[in-house]
Design a protein around this motif. Sequence first.
Motif, PDB file in Angstrom:
ATOM      1  N   LYS A  93       0.717  -0.913   0.221  1.00 35.58           N
ATOM      2  CA  LYS A  93       0.044  -0.394  -0.052  1.00 35.58           C
ATOM      3  C   LYS A  93       0.862   0.833   0.137  1.00 35.58           C
ATOM      4  O   LYS A  93       1.827   0.670   0.750  1.00 35.58           O
ATOM      5  CB  LYS A  93      -0.499   0.056   1.000  1.00 35.58           C
ATOM      6  CG  LYS A  93      -2.120   1.172   1.896  1.00 35.58           C
ATOM      7  CD  LYS A  93      -2.398   0.948   2.549  1.00 35.58           C
ATOM      8  CE  LYS A  93      -3.725  -0.385   1.998  1.00 35.58           C
ATOM      9  NZ  LYS A  93      -4.507   0.213   3.403  1.00 35.58           N
ATOM     10  N   GLU A  97      -0.562   7.026   2.244  1.00 40.19           N
ATOM     11  CA  GLU A  97      -2.088   6.549   3.108  1.00 40.19           C
ATOM     12  C   GLU A  97      -1.685   5.486   4.419  1.00 40.19           C
ATOM     13  O   GLU A  97      -2.318   6.206   5.083  1.00 40.19           O
ATOM     14  CB  GLU A  97      -2.529   4.485   1.576  1.00 40.19           C
ATOM     15  CG  GLU A  97      -3.488   4.342   2.878  1.00 40.19           C
ATOM     16  CD  GLU A  97      -5.293   4.592   2.745  1.00 40.19           C
ATOM     17  OE1 GLU A  97      -5.570   5.247   2.197  1.00 40.19           O
ATOM     18  OE2 GLU A  97      -5.535   3.338   2.028  1.00 40.19           O
ATOM     19  N   THR A  98      -0.685   4.640   4.044  1.00 32.70           N
ATOM     20  CA  THR A  98       0.042   4.320   5.928  1.00 32.70           C
ATOM     21  C   THR A  98       0.493   5.403   6.358  1.00 32.70           C
ATOM     22  O   THR A  98       0.272   4.665   7.289  1.00 32.70           O
ATOM     23  CB  THR A  98       1.145   3.156   5.464  1.00 32.70           C
ATOM     24  OG1 THR A  98       1.609   3.696   4.215  1.00 32.70           O
ATOM     25  CG2 THR A  98       0.142   1.727   3.944  1.00 32.70           C
ATOM     26  N   SER A 100      -0.531   8.213   7.083  1.00 23.59           N
ATOM     27  CA  SER A 100      -1.894   8.591   7.604  1.00 23.59           C
ATOM     28  C   SER A 100      -3.313   7.980   8.343  1.00 23.59           C
ATOM     29  O   SER A 100      -4.247   7.917   9.581  1.00 23.59           O
ATOM     30  CB  SER A 100      -3.093   9.556   6.586  1.00 23.59           C
ATOM     31  OG  SER A 100      -3.393   8.060   5.647  1.00 23.59           O
ATOM     32  N   GLN A 101      -2.726   6.016   7.637  1.00 28.40           N
ATOM     33  CA  GLN A 101      -3.350   5.520   9.136  1.00 28.40           C
ATOM     34  C   GLN A 101      -3.009   4.957  10.299  1.00 28.40           C
ATOM     35  O   GLN A 101      -3.057   4.917  11.154  1.00 28.40           O
ATOM     36  CB  GLN A 101      -3.198   4.242   7.735  1.00 28.40           C
ATOM     37  CG  GLN A 101      -4.856   4.064   6.633  1.00 28.40           C
ATOM     38  CD  GLN A 101      -4.499   2.783   7.044  1.00 28.40           C
ATOM     39  OE1 GLN A 101      -3.054   2.143   5.956  1.00 28.40           O
ATOM     40  NE2 GLN A 101      -5.855   2.662   6.037  1.00 28.40           N
ATOM     41  N   PHE A 104      -4.328   8.207  12.094  1.00 27.99           N
ATOM     42  CA  PHE A 104      -5.204   7.466  12.862  1.00 27.99           C
ATOM     43  C   PHE A 104      -5.669   6.603  13.201  1.00 27.99           C
ATOM     44  O   PHE A 104      -6.491   6.426  15.050  1.00 27.99           O
ATOM     45  CB  PHE A 104      -6.412   7.094  12.034  1.00 27.99           C
ATOM     46  CG  PHE A 104      -7.952   7.081  11.578  1.00 27.99           C
ATOM     47  CD1 PHE A 104      -8.806   7.518  12.291  1.00 27.99           C
ATOM     48  CD2 PHE A 104      -8.259   5.449  11.522  1.00 27.99           C
ATOM     49  CE1 PHE A 104      -9.758   7.482  12.573  1.00 27.99           C
ATOM     50  CE2 PHE A 104      -9.328   5.204  12.081  1.00 27.99           C
ATOM     51  CZ  PHE A 104     -10.663   6.124  12.068  1.00 27.99           C
ATOM     52  N   SER A 151      -5.130  -3.688   5.598  1.00 29.00           N
ATOM     53  CA  SER A 151      -4.477  -2.288   6.771  1.00 29.00           C
ATOM     54  C   SER A 151      -4.012  -3.127   7.763  1.00 29.00           C
ATOM     55  O   SER A 151      -4.630  -2.800   8.938  1.00 29.00           O
ATOM     56  CB  SER A 151      -5.584  -1.374   6.367  1.00 29.00           C
ATOM     57  OG  SER A 151      -5.745  -0.346   5.597  1.00 29.00           O
ATOM     58  N   THR A 154      -4.669  -0.327  11.280  1.00 33.00           N
ATOM     59  CA  THR A 154      -5.698   0.537  11.262  1.00 33.00           C
ATOM     60  C   THR A 154      -6.750  -0.929  11.630  1.00 33.00           C
ATOM     61  O   THR A 154      -7.623  -0.476  12.291  1.00 33.00           O
ATOM     62  CB  THR A 154      -6.140   0.657   9.994  1.00 33.00           C
ATOM     63  OG1 THR A 154      -5.567   2.086   9.477  1.00 33.00           O
ATOM     64  CG2 THR A 154      -7.552   1.382   9.654  1.00 33.00           C
ATOM     65  N   ASN A 158      -8.858  -0.814  15.608  1.00 33.69           N
ATOM     66  CA  ASN A 158     -10.000  -0.160  15.330  1.00 33.69           C
ATOM     67  C   ASN A 158     -10.355  -1.509  16.734  1.00 33.69           C
ATOM     68  O   ASN A 158     -11.866  -0.944  16.915  1.00 33.69           O
ATOM     69  CB  ASN A 158     -10.774  -0.717  13.953  1.00 33.69           C
ATOM     70  CG  ASN A 158     -11.203   0.080  12.727  1.00 33.69           C
ATOM     71  OD1 ASN A 158     -10.658   1.132  13.258  1.00 33.69           O
ATOM     72  ND2 ASN A 158     -11.189  -0.501  11.893  1.00 33.69           N
ATOM     73  N   ALA A 276      -6.307   2.822  -2.211  1.00 34.25           N
ATOM     74  CA  ALA A 276      -5.514   1.371  -1.899  1.00 34.25           C
ATOM     75  C   ALA A 276      -6.476   0.192  -2.452  1.00 34.25           C
ATOM     76  O   ALA A 276      -6.145  -0.770  -1.744  1.00 34.25           O
ATOM     77  CB  ALA A 276      -5.920   1.032  -0.618  1.00 34.25           C
ATOM     78  N   THR A 280     -10.155  -2.915  -0.262  1.00 34.44           N
ATOM     79  CA  THR A 280     -10.507  -2.127   1.145  1.00 34.44           C
ATOM     80  C   THR A 280     -12.081  -2.469   1.322  1.00 34.44           C
ATOM     81  O   THR A 280     -13.037  -2.945   0.105  1.00 34.44           O
ATOM     82  CB  THR A 280     -10.185  -0.536   1.195  1.00 34.44           C
ATOM     83  OG1 THR A 280     -11.527  -0.492   2.277  1.00 34.44           O
ATOM     84  CG2 THR A 280     -11.078   0.078  -0.025  1.00 34.44           C
TER      85      THR A 280
END
Length: 490
Positions: A93, A97-98, A100-101, A104, A151, A154, A158, A276, A280
């Motif tokens: 990935k 993106e990773t 920002s993940q 998060f 992911s 992430t 969760n 991604a 996803t």
Amino acid sequence: MRKYGLFIGGEWTETGRGARFPAVNPFTAEPWAELAEAGQGDVDAAVAAAVAAQPAWAATNGATRAAILNRIADVIVENAQQMAVYESTDNGKVIRETGSQMLFAARLFRFYAGYADKLYGSTIPLDSPTIFDYTLREPYGVVALITAWNSPITLLCNKLPAALAAGNTIVVKPSEHASVSTLEFCKLLTEGGLPPGVVNVVTGAAETGAALVRHPDIAKVSFTGSPGVGRKIASMAGEMLKPVTLELGGKSPNIVFDDADPEAATIGALAGIFGATGQTCVAGSRLLVQRGLYNEITERLATRAQAIRLGDPLDPASEMGTVANQPQFDRIIASIESAKSDGARLVTGGGAAKGAHLGKGLFIEPTIFADARNDMAVAQTEIFGPVLTILPFEEEEEAVRIANDIPFGLASGIWTRDISRAMRLVPRMKSGVVWVNTYRMVAAQAPFGGTKESGFGRERGEAGIMEFTTTKNVMIDYSSEARDPFAIKN
């Protein structure tokens, strides 16, 4: 070559079987790490460590648990870039993106830290005036968290901070296709002050996961992955009457009405399927477009898809990386060929992407099929890759019917300038998440989960921590009256 053991009781240990397996970088097609394959004895040891740690962790007051979770969040932020490198190397990935993940993930730890000292019960007025009734929210005990390869951090976050805030201890089983970032994450947990044994990680394939689910001391299972594996886990857990939370696949409809902003809808559709690399669970892989905008949106998407920059996942300029592993690459290619055979019109893409800058990477061209029917496999089967199917519709009722005519129910999107239409349609969408004039948006406060074959239970938000607590009811009789022992008291 990086080498990893199992993380049990706060220590790095070797598997009792001595078995190991490689982690393959999907960009270079070369092994880059070596992992331990846990057997039954290793799973037993991990669960035993969690059992031993659970009473003290549950007895730790909420303010202390909150402080630890907040320190972990700080450590995640400090190490976000390096963690992103591990994850992008492991599953292909793109690092934009990773990265920002990872931030998060820290946000989720901070969010649930705020709940650690606020798991309130309630007082309940009963019919009897001399009974004081109240409830407690209590942890399950030891819970198993099983995550997917698309992911890893992430998906783990969760679940993990909510389970910890509630007082549970944990055994994690990451996907065998992407375990490195989860193992590296253990170092951050330790640095953040999490006591030994509160979180343990065992790596391996399906047999490892099955041993964990079936373990008698596992009180709850939370799984993210495919519906097929979800069914097996639910069946195994059901035999032992264990509760499960399942976050499974999707085939999400993204509906564009004639009155939508074409540019905004195009960007939303691109984000929904090519972000991604389409790997996803909420991928907007079914784009329903009303006839008035059908040709324009199709042309806009084709032009934008052809301009997507494929490349090294670690290059910040890359917009789309590789497919995460060879088996998934093969499944996506097979689905593309099936769509061609079924008569869907190929607009762009349609195969493996090649180029000197792509090397041996598992790249697939951003692919769009148009003029599809809803009964085609490409419109019904989760492909989990960069493959978009565009379906035309005439009227609102037809759009709702097509959107809901799938076995999944995770997410859906609606693009319209008519707020009345949006409010009218939201209750009719058979999905756990509905986005209006946006797509693939996440928030720590917002609950996430699906219906139908997309699973059950919720992650994130207040609902997420409730999944990791049970309710105990307490009745205290403070009357001095004698009662009839042969009649129920109410």
